[in-house]
Design a protein around this motif. Structure first.
Motif, short mmCIF file in Angstrom:
data_model
loop_
_atom_site.label_atom_id
_atom_site.label_comp_id
_atom_site.label_asym_id
_atom_site.label_seq_id
_atom_site.Cartn_x
_atom_site.Cartn_y
_atom_site.Cartn_z
N ALA A 76 0.84 -1.20 0.00
CA ALA A 76 0.00 0.00 0.00
C ALA A 76 0.87 1.25 0.00
CB ALA A 76 -0.91 0.00 1.22
N VAL A 106 -5.51 0.19 4.97
CA VAL A 106 -4.67 0.74 3.91
C VAL A 106 -5.49 0.92 2.64
CG1 VAL A 106 -2.56 -0.25 4.84
CG2 VAL A 106 -3.87 -1.54 3.16
N GLU A 107 -5.01 1.83 1.80
CA GLU A 107 -5.57 2.00 0.46
C GLU A 107 -4.65 1.26 -0.48
OE1 GLU A 107 -5.84 6.18 -0.34
OE2 GLU A 107 -7.06 6.54 1.43
N GLU A 108 -5.21 0.32 -1.22
CA GLU A 108 -4.38 -0.49 -2.10
C GLU A 108 -4.36 0.05 -3.51
OE1 GLU A 108 -4.77 -4.70 -1.55
OE2 GLU A 108 -5.46 -4.38 0.47
#
Length: 87
Positions: free
Chosen positions: A23, A85-87
């Motif tokens: 991420a 998290v932002e993937e």
């Protein structure tokens, strides 16, 4: 100064989690402050925001939960409860 070392360790854990998920950005972090950890949520937030600048956690939403039980085995700890998290 004790808080600084705790925050550095916490940021290392957050960075490691982000790296494990490949991420580039952490969306949110939830921590639990033990009843005897001797840091207020506001003070913790200040340290966190300062340490997060220019890292994957910069701008992450921070949720701080207080565990009020002084008899809890983690009453003196700051625990990383979750990282999104932002993937």
């Amino acid at each position: 100064m004790h808080e600084f070392s705790l925050i550095i360790d916490l940021m290392r854990k957050i960075k490691d989690i982000a790296a494990q998920h490949q991420a580039k950005k952490v969306a949110s972090v939830r921590v639990v402050l033990g009843a005897l950890c001797h840091i207020s949520p506001e003070h913790f937030r200040e340290h966190f925001e300062e340490a997060a600048v220019a890292t994957v956690a910069d701008g992450a939403e921070l949720e701080v939960v207080i565990n009020p039980d002084p008899n809890d085995p983690h009453a003196q700890d700051i625990l990383l409860d979750s990282v999104d998290v932002e993937e």
